[in-house]
Scaffold this active site. Sequence first.
Site, short mmCIF file in Angstrom:
data_model
loop_
_atom_site.label_atom_id
_atom_site.label_comp_id
_atom_site.label_asym_id
_atom_site.label_seq_id
_atom_site.Cartn_x
_atom_site.Cartn_y
_atom_site.Cartn_z
NE ARG A 6 23.41 73.55 -29.73
CZ ARG A 6 23.00 74.03 -30.93
NH1 ARG A 6 21.69 74.09 -31.44
NH2 ARG A 6 24.00 74.33 -31.75
CB ALA A 7 16.93 77.21 -28.75
CB VAL A 8 16.44 79.06 -23.77
CG1 VAL A 8 16.51 80.04 -22.57
CG2 VAL A 8 15.01 78.60 -24.18
NE ARG A 57 5.79 62.51 -12.97
CZ ARG A 57 5.83 62.90 -14.37
NH1 ARG A 57 5.52 64.19 -14.58
NH2 ARG A 57 5.91 61.92 -15.21
CG ASP A 88 -1.16 69.02 -18.14
OD1 ASP A 88 -0.36 68.50 -17.72
OD2 ASP A 88 -2.35 68.78 -18.25
CG ASP A 113 2.05 62.18 -22.13
OD1 ASP A 113 2.58 61.29 -22.54
OD2 ASP A 113 1.77 62.61 -21.11
NE ARG A 197 -8.04 40.10 -45.23
CZ ARG A 197 -8.20 40.76 -44.07
NH1 ARG A 197 -9.45 40.72 -43.46
NH2 ARG A 197 -7.04 41.34 -43.04
CD GLN A 239 6.55 54.25 -25.14
OE1 GLN A 239 5.48 54.70 -25.83
NE2 GLN A 239 6.47 53.56 -23.99
NE ARG A 240 9.67 60.22 -19.25
CZ ARG A 240 9.21 60.09 -17.97
NH1 ARG A 240 7.76 60.03 -18.09
NH2 ARG A 240 9.87 60.20 -16.97
O1 F6P Z 1 3.59 62.55 -19.20
C1 F6P Z 1 4.95 61.86 -19.87
C2 F6P Z 1 4.74 60.26 -19.32
O2 F6P Z 1 5.87 59.56 -19.89
C3 F6P Z 1 3.45 59.46 -19.49
O3 F6P Z 1 3.34 59.08 -20.80
C4 F6P Z 1 3.32 58.66 -18.56
O4 F6P Z 1 2.17 58.18 -18.06
C5 F6P Z 1 4.27 59.31 -17.24
O5 F6P Z 1 4.88 60.36 -17.88
C6 F6P Z 1 5.21 58.42 -16.60
O6 F6P Z 1 5.42 59.18 -15.56
P1 F6P Z 1 6.73 58.68 -14.53
O7 F6P Z 1 7.82 58.73 -15.12
O8 F6P Z 1 6.53 59.59 -13.44
O9 F6P Z 1 6.41 57.13 -14.09
#
Ligand code: F6P
Length: 307
Positions: A6-8, A57, A88, A113, A197, A239-240
Site C-alpha cells: 500500500r505504501a509503495v 518459491r 534472503d 524469521d 520449588r 504464525q504466518r
Molecule cells: O521463512 C519463513 C518460514 O515461515 C519459516 O519460518 C519456515 O521454516 C518456512 O517459511 C516454511 O515454509 P513453507 O511455507 O514453504 O513450508
Amino acid sequence: MNAAIRAVVRTGVYHGLEVIGIRRGFAGLIDGDVEELRATSVSGIINKGGTILRTARCSEFRTKKGQKKAWRKIEKAGLEGLIVIGGDGSFRGAWCLEKAGKTRVVGVPASIDNDLAGTDMSIGFDSAVNTAVQAIDRIRDTAASHERLFIVEVMGRNSGFIALHTGLAGGAEDILIPETETDLEKTCEMLERGRLRGKLSSIIVVAEGDECGGAFRIAEEVRARTGYEVRVTVLGHLQRGGAPTAFDRVLGSRLGSMAVELLVKGKHGKMVGISGSKIVTSTIDRVWKHRKKISMGIYKLALELAT
Ligand code: F6P
C-alpha cells in the site's frame, strides 16, 4: 506485507509514477503476471495478513534461463525500478537483477524469521511473535490445570528469533534455539528444580531449527528422563496469518514508502531497514553475506527470569 505494498503504491502515485504489481514474486515476473496498481487498488488491505500480490518459491528464477526470461519481461514492461519485498531468497534474486543492470532494485525486508541483516526488525516478525505468545497464553491454561509440561515448537527456519521473543514474552521455562547448544539433561534438571520449588506445570519453547530434531523428539526424551506428562504443540503456519500488529503496519508503511523515495532519488541496490527507530539502508548483498545474530543479552535475561 500489504502495508508495504500500500505504501509503495501510494507513495509512487504521489510522485506521479506508474506502479505495476507483480503477482507471485519472481514466478510472476517470468510469466509476465502483472497488473497496474492505483491508489484505490490498495484500499482496505492494511489490516490483512499475507499479500494481495500472492507469493511463490520460484526455482526457475535460480537458473540463468529463468533470469533471462525475467529480464525480457522487465524490458518489455519498461520497469525502471523494482521493489522486492521478501526474505534472503528474494534478495539473492533481486541482487542478480541489480548486478545485471536490468533494472534498479530496492529491497524491503519481510520475513517472520527476522534473520535479515541490515534491519532490527523485518515485516511480519512482530505479528508472528504476538500470535505465538497468544497461543502460549492459551496453552498455559491447560498446562496449569492439568499439571503438564508443554513443548511448543515455533517457526524461524535456521534462526531462533521467534522462539526467543515468544519464550520471553510468554514466560517460558526454557527456550531452545539453534544459536545455542541444547542440552536436554540440563533442561530436565531445571524442570526438576522447578518441581521441587512447587512448580506444577511448565512450557518449553523450541525453534524448529534447533539441533535437537523437533518438539516430538524432545518430548520423548524429556518424558523418558523425567516421567512427566508431556504434550506437544507445533504452531506452524498459524504464525504466518491473521491481522498484522500495529507495529508491523507502521513498519511496512515506513519501509515501503522509503523504498520508493530512494528510487525517486536515483538510489538503488539497497535494502531499507530500521535501526532503533531510524530508517537505514544497506547494500542488498549484505543481507545474506552477514548472518544476523540473536541478542545473547536477551537470551540470558529470558532464562534468568524463567528460573
Ligand atoms: O521463512 C519463513 C518460514 O515461515 C519459516 O519460518 C519456515 O521454516 C518456512 O517459511 C516454511 O515454509 P513453507 O511455507 O514453504 O513450508
